[in-house]
Design an enzyme around this catalytic site. Structure first.
Site, PDB file in Angstrom:
ATOM      1  N   CYS A  10       0.835  -1.205   0.000  1.00  0.00           N
ATOM      2  CA  CYS A  10       0.000   0.000   0.000  1.00  0.00           C
ATOM      3  C   CYS A  10       0.875   1.263   0.000  1.00  0.00           C
ATOM      4  O   CYS A  10       1.606   1.513   0.960  1.00  0.00           O
ATOM      5  CB  CYS A  10      -0.910  -0.038   1.229  1.00  0.00           C
ATOM      6  SG  CYS A  10      -1.781   1.490   1.567  1.00  0.00           S
ATOM      7  N   CYS A  55       0.225   3.751   2.819  1.00  0.00           N
ATOM      8  CA  CYS A  55       0.714   3.164   4.077  1.00  0.00           C
ATOM      9  C   CYS A  55       2.212   3.405   4.221  1.00  0.00           C
ATOM     10  O   CYS A  55       2.698   3.737   5.308  1.00  0.00           O
ATOM     11  CB  CYS A  55       0.425   1.666   4.117  1.00  0.00           C
ATOM     12  SG  CYS A  55      -1.315   1.227   4.035  1.00  0.00           S
TER      13      CYS A  55
END
Length: 166
Positions: free
Chosen positions: A88, A91
């Protein structure tokens, strides 16, 4: 203005029509030329060396708990749980920001990261559907939940605002 990283050396062995006459080009049918690479000046770009900010490095404490519930029950301070995945992009963006938040807030909060790929049962328990998802726990119970990347200041304001309200 766009900022790009530029290699330290540019190929200067490019053949252009201005450096070789057309009659010579006709005789050199096996000549292979590299495509013309724009220079920073011709592309209208500027570059600068990146300056690394000097944030203090926070040593992560690796602790073992039998479960997240065990950690939350034994926590002496509020716990911010970051549900993330290694693939991600947002993230990954939040990694240094969480470090900055941890440094700024000092001992008033504990930050925990949970990889949803390694611990899908925990992600399912808290209905994690978007990444990154943050859940703030106080006294072992969730008191705030939010999703998406944000700046360190936004994250600190959100945490402080939540903790200020009983």
């Amino acid at each position: 203005m766009a900022v790009v990283s530029i290699p330290t050396t540019w190929s200067s062995a490019l053949v252009t029509s201005s450096s070789v006459s057309s009659s010579k080009l006709a005789n050199l049918s096996s000549l292979q030329c590299q495509p013309h690479l724009p220079t920073p000046r011709t592309a209208g770009l500027t570059y600068r060396r990146s300056k690394r900010s000097s944030l203090p490095i926070v040593a992560a404490k690796k602790q073992t708990f039998s479960s997240l519930d065990d950690l939350l029950e034994k926590a002496e301070k509020p716990v911010l749980v970051d549900f993330y995945a290694t693939w991600c992009g947002p993230c990954q963006f939040m990694g240094p920001i969480l470090n900055e938040v941890s440094v700024s807030m000092g001992d008033s909060i504990q930050v925990v990261k949970i990889d949803t790929e390694k611990y899908p049962e925990i992600a399912n328990k808290y209905s994690i559907e978007a990444l990154p998802t943050f859940i703030l726990f106080k006294d072992g119970k969730p008191c705030d939940r939010f999703e998406g990347a944000m700046t360190a200041n936004q994250l600190i304001q959100r945490i402080e605002g939540t903790l200020a309200n009983p």
